[in-house]
Structures are given as structure tokens and as C-alpha cells.
Design a protein around this motif. Structure first.
Motif, short mmCIF file in Angstrom:
data_model
loop_
_atom_site.label_atom_id
_atom_site.label_comp_id
_atom_site.label_asym_id
_atom_site.label_seq_id
_atom_site.Cartn_x
_atom_site.Cartn_y
_atom_site.Cartn_z
N GLN A 1 0.82 -1.21 0.00
CA GLN A 1 0.00 0.00 0.00
C GLN A 1 0.85 1.27 0.00
O GLN A 1 0.35 2.35 0.25
CB GLN A 1 -0.91 -0.01 1.23
N ASN A 2 2.16 1.13 -0.24
CA ASN A 2 3.10 2.26 -0.30
C ASN A 2 3.22 2.95 1.05
O ASN A 2 3.38 4.16 1.13
CB ASN A 2 2.68 3.26 -1.39
N PHE A 3 3.15 2.16 2.14
CA PHE A 3 3.32 2.68 3.49
C PHE A 3 2.46 3.93 3.73
O PHE A 3 2.97 5.04 3.90
CB PHE A 3 4.78 2.99 3.78
N SER B 1 11.06 11.81 -4.80
CA SER B 1 9.99 11.24 -4.01
C SER B 1 8.67 11.65 -4.63
O SER B 1 8.61 12.48 -5.53
CB SER B 1 10.06 11.71 -2.56
N ASN B 2 7.60 11.02 -4.16
CA ASN B 2 6.27 11.37 -4.63
C ASN B 2 5.54 12.26 -3.64
O ASN B 2 4.31 12.31 -3.65
CB ASN B 2 5.46 10.10 -4.89
N PHE B 3 6.26 12.96 -2.78
CA PHE B 3 5.65 13.86 -1.82
C PHE B 3 5.54 15.25 -2.42
O PHE B 3 6.53 15.87 -2.77
CB PHE B 3 6.47 13.92 -0.52
N ALA B 4 4.32 15.72 -2.55
CA ALA B 4 4.09 17.09 -2.98
C ALA B 4 4.21 18.01 -1.77
O ALA B 4 3.97 17.59 -0.63
CB ALA B 4 2.71 17.22 -3.62
N LEU B 5 4.59 19.26 -2.01
CA LEU B 5 4.76 20.24 -0.94
C LEU B 5 3.69 21.31 -1.04
O LEU B 5 3.43 21.86 -2.12
CB LEU B 5 6.14 20.89 -1.02
N GLU B 6 3.06 21.60 0.08
CA GLU B 6 2.09 22.68 0.17
C GLU B 6 2.28 23.36 1.53
O GLU B 6 1.51 23.17 2.46
CB GLU B 6 0.66 22.15 0.03
N ILE B 7 3.36 24.13 1.63
CA ILE B 7 3.77 24.72 2.89
C ILE B 7 3.85 26.24 2.74
O ILE B 7 4.53 26.74 1.83
CB ILE B 7 5.15 24.18 3.34
N ARG B 8 3.16 26.95 3.61
CA ARG B 8 3.27 28.40 3.64
C ARG B 8 4.30 28.77 4.69
O ARG B 8 4.22 28.32 5.83
CB ARG B 8 1.93 29.05 3.98
N ILE B 9 5.27 29.56 4.29
CA ILE B 9 6.37 29.94 5.18
C ILE B 9 6.42 31.46 5.31
O ILE B 9 6.42 32.18 4.30
CB ILE B 9 7.72 29.41 4.66
N ARG B 10 6.44 31.92 6.56
CA ARG B 10 6.60 33.36 6.82
C ARG B 10 7.95 33.57 7.50
O ARG B 10 8.25 32.90 8.49
CB ARG B 10 5.49 33.86 7.75
N ALA B 11 8.72 34.48 6.96
CA ALA B 11 10.04 34.78 7.53
C ALA B 11 10.23 36.29 7.48
O ALA B 11 10.51 36.86 6.42
CB ALA B 11 11.15 34.07 6.76
N GLY C 1 -0.07 7.75 0.46
CA GLY C 1 -0.92 6.67 -0.03
C GLY C 1 -0.39 6.12 -1.33
O GLY C 1 0.74 6.42 -1.74
N LYS C 2 -1.19 5.32 -2.01
CA LYS C 2 -0.75 4.70 -3.25
C LYS C 2 -0.42 5.73 -4.33
O LYS C 2 0.44 5.51 -5.18
CB LYS C 2 -1.82 3.73 -3.76
N ASP C 3 -1.12 6.84 -4.33
CA ASP C 3 -0.94 7.86 -5.37
C ASP C 3 0.09 8.90 -5.00
O ASP C 3 0.25 9.91 -5.70
CB ASP C 3 -2.28 8.54 -5.67
N GLY C 4 0.81 8.71 -3.90
CA GLY C 4 1.82 9.66 -3.49
C GLY C 4 1.44 10.35 -2.20
O GLY C 4 0.37 10.12 -1.63
N GLY C 5 2.34 11.20 -1.73
CA GLY C 5 2.13 11.84 -0.44
C GLY C 5 2.07 13.35 -0.54
O GLY C 5 2.31 13.94 -1.60
N LEU C 6 1.74 13.96 0.59
CA LEU C 6 1.63 15.41 0.67
C LEU C 6 2.20 15.88 2.00
O LEU C 6 1.88 15.33 3.05
CB LEU C 6 0.17 15.85 0.55
N VAL C 7 3.05 16.90 1.94
CA VAL C 7 3.54 17.57 3.14
C VAL C 7 2.91 18.97 3.14
O VAL C 7 3.20 19.79 2.28
CB VAL C 7 5.07 17.68 3.15
N LYS C 8 2.02 19.20 4.10
CA LYS C 8 1.26 20.45 4.15
C LYS C 8 1.51 21.13 5.47
O LYS C 8 1.60 20.47 6.51
CB LYS C 8 -0.23 20.15 3.97
N GLY C 9 1.62 22.45 5.45
CA GLY C 9 1.86 23.12 6.71
C GLY C 9 1.84 24.62 6.62
O GLY C 9 1.68 25.21 5.54
#
Length: 360
Positions: A251-253, A335-345, A285-293
Motif C-alpha cells: 500500500q506504499n506505506f 519522491s512522490n511527496f508534494a509540498l504545500e507549505i506556507r512559510i513566513r520569515a 498513499g498509493k498515489d503519493g504523499g503530501l507535506v502540508k503546513g
């Protein structure tokens, strides 16, 4: 090496290392066979093949591999005793333990048993069996499809178990308790049990990340690990996480983890340093991952390191004129992890090096 009757035979030979030795013999042609006898062989030689692995200790025992001509499954017999096994980094050296491993693979299936001792006290036991072998094109496929049974009981240094991950440049120290029973198959294992850790330390030497006073509480429930508690100090800040991680390779962990950062020091190396506050969610999941923050970076620094003109890059895509044409294959993403991260600096992001001194 002696050619005889249509095969090559490796006559008994001895390899002496700085610490310990290995005696080997075997044959190739009418099948394949290899016999190895280890005598207090220094395990640190593996660090030359896997940099920053950091393992040490000495191994004594035997490894026999015999695959007859036409046989689908080789006969493998392993009996090893590893003394004073440790894993170390620049900061942490794990507590030394002694490990005894007995493993066997035949046409009937595979079996492995391990015993871990700290001094005269037994701190861990492992028993795993894969039988009968399933169907598949290779013996590895058949082993992968075999029913799994067994269990683990461990109450000792976490570095011993973490060393099985093979992750270089990373280290875990402190005591951990694991008690779980196995079922299912390797591709889709089923585990039931618990994992507990208190006052753990995690170090990533690549980025200078150091998590201390880490507490971990989780439960294995069928095909996943539910993490109810994971918190630690990260420099002057903290990290808290919870969620679950799937154990199924088929199941692609799959996973769903959420981390809350509060002025957490995520990197503290010579060329990179940063702290962060906010939340991160990792799903897969099977279709890839997402890192959101959504993160706020109070301060960060990055130093541009110039490699130097004397270093020659390896040229890619070179072939001879006589080589047959090869189809173009697009490189795969890391990797198959998409990134959706808003960063304020807001200021205090410093970039320097090669004559540059800047704040962003």
C-alpha cells in the motif's frame, strides 16, 4: 581459483583484516556455493561501504549458501555471534550489546531467531518464520509471499533496533520497549503490540538536528502503528506529533502524521541553521504523499559553500559510437511527496558565503 569439470572452484582462502579474519571457499558453474567462516571480524569495515553508518563490534560464526543447478530456492544457513555491538555518531555511542543470530532458508521456508544480551541480562528476543513459501518468479518473490509468524520482545537500547534501518548520519539513543506478534505476509504484515520510549535522543548529523527528552508511545494494530504520543525538546523549543504509520509496502506505506513546532531548532549545522513554529501534516498513499503546513521562521542562516574548481564533475550520458541506441528515460523525482507549505520569515534570514553577506 581452479577450473575443473565445467565449473570454477574457489579454494579455501583467508582474508585478514586489521581486526579479525574471514575464511571463504566455494564454487560456480554447476550451481553456486559459498562457505564463509568469520573469526572476530571487525564490523566497522561496513562503514567503508556505507559512510556514516557508525556500527562497531566483532562477528564470529558461519554463513553457508548453496544453490544447486536448476534449484529455485537456495539453502542458506547463518549462525553468527556479534559481541560489543554499538552504533555511534560524533555525539552518541550506544550501549554495547551481544547479539546471537541463527537463520535458515530451504525449499520448505525461512526461519530466523535472535537473542540480544547486555552483559549477562537478556534484553531482547526475536523469532520470525516464513513458511510455506508462496508463488513467484524468484525465490525472493516466493519468500515475500509466504505467511509470516513470530514475535519480538525487547527492552533495551534503542540504537540496536534503529541500526536495522540502515539510515546513515542518524542515531537514536535511550531505552525502548517493544512487544509485538507477527502475522500476515512481508508485503502486508499484521502486528499487534506496543512500543514505548522515554528520555530518547535523536540526532541527525547531516543537518545538526537534535531532539532530546523524547517520549514515544504507540500501539501496533493490525497493519499500522498508531502513535498516541511523540514529544521532544528541539533546542530551546519543542516538537509534538501524533498520528499513524502504515506497515504495508503493497500500500506504499500509508501514513497520516501531524507535528506541532514551537520555536523548534530544526537545523544547527555549520552551513545551515533554522528554527520554526507552526504545524506540519504528512500524508501518504498509493498515489503519493503530501507535506502540508504553515510555518513561521523566526531566524535562519545558510552559508553557500563553494566546492572549488579542482573538483571534476562526473560526466553523465556518455556512450560509445558502437553502443546500440538507448531509449531516453526521464529521471524519476526523488519522491512522490508534494509540498504545500506556507512559510513566513520576517527578516533574520541570513545568507552568506562567496563574498555575499545578506539578510532576507
Amino acid at each position: 581459483i581452479e577450473p575443473l569439470d565445467g565449473e570454477y572452484r574457489l579454494l579455501p582462502s583467508q582474508l585478514d583484516f586489521d581486526k579479525g579474519s574471514a575464511r571463504i571457499a566455494g564454487s560456480y558453474g554447476k550451481g553456486l556455493s559459498l562457505q564463509a567462516r568469520l573469526d572476530k571480524l571487525d564490523l566497522s569495515v561496513a562503514n567503508a561501504l556505507f559512510p556514516n553508518l557508525g556500527i562497531d563490534g566483532s562477528a564470529t560464526g558461519s554463513v553457508d549458501y548453496v544453490q544447486a543447478a536448476g534449484a529455485d530456492v537456495p539453502n542458506i544457513d547463518t549462525r553468527l555471534t556479534i559481541t560489543n555491538f554499538t552504533r555511534s555518531s560524533a555525539v552518541i555511542v550506544s550501549e554495547p550489546v551481544d547479539i546471537q543470530v541463527v537463520g535458515r532458508l530451504t525449499e520448505a521456508g525461512g526461519d530466523m531467531r535472535a537473542l540480544v544480551k547486555r552483559g549477562v541480562t537478556t534484553v531482547g528476543r526475536l523469532q520470525a518464520r516464513l513458511a510455506p513459501l508462496g508463488g513467484g518468479a524468484s525465490w525472493m518473490d516466493r519468500l515475500y509471499a509466504a505467511p509470516l509468524s513470530g514475535g519480538i520482545r525487547y527492552n533495551g537500547p534503542s540504537g540496536v533496533l534503529f541500526s536495522l534501518s540502515g539510515l546513515s548520519g542518524q542515531q537514536v539513543a535511550g531505552g525502548v520497549v517493544v512487544a509485538a506478534d507477527f502475522s500476515g505476509r512481508l508485503g502486508t504484515p499484521q502486528l499487534n503490540g506496543i512500543v514505548r520510549g522515554d528520555n530518547l535522543t535523536y540526532i541527525n548529523s547531516n543537518y545538526g538536528t537534535k531532539l532530546t527528552q523524547m517520549k514515544l508511545a504507540g500501539r501496533f494494530t493490525n497493519d499500522r502503528l498508531d502513535i498516541s504520543q511523540l514529544n521532544a525538546k528541539a533546542g530551546d523549543g519543542t516538537v509534538e506529533a501524533s498520528g499513524w504509520v502504515g506497515l504495508s509496502a503493497d500500500q506504499n506505506f500509508p501514513m497520516s502524521l501531524t507535528a506541532k513546532l514551537n520555536k523548534a531548532t530544526l537545523a544547527s549545522g555549520d552551513s545551515l541553521g533554522a528554527t520554526a513554529t507552526g504545524t506540519l501534516t504528512v500524508t501518504n498513499g498509493k498515489d503519493g504523499g503530501l507535506v502540508k503546513g504553515d510555518l513561521t521562521i523566526p531566524n535562519a542562516r545558510y552559508q553557500v559553500v563553494y566546492q572549488g574548481q579542482a573538483e571534476v564533475e562526473e560526466l553523465k550520458g556518455i556512450r560509445r559510437k558502437s553502443d546500440p541506441p538507448r531509449p531516453h528515460i526521464a529521471p524519476k523525482p526523488p519522491s512522490n511527496f508534494a509540498l504545500e507549505i506556507r512559510i513566513r520569515a520576517n527578516d533574520q534570514v541570513f545568507v552568506e558565503g562567496m563574498g555575499l553577506e545578506s539578510e532576507w
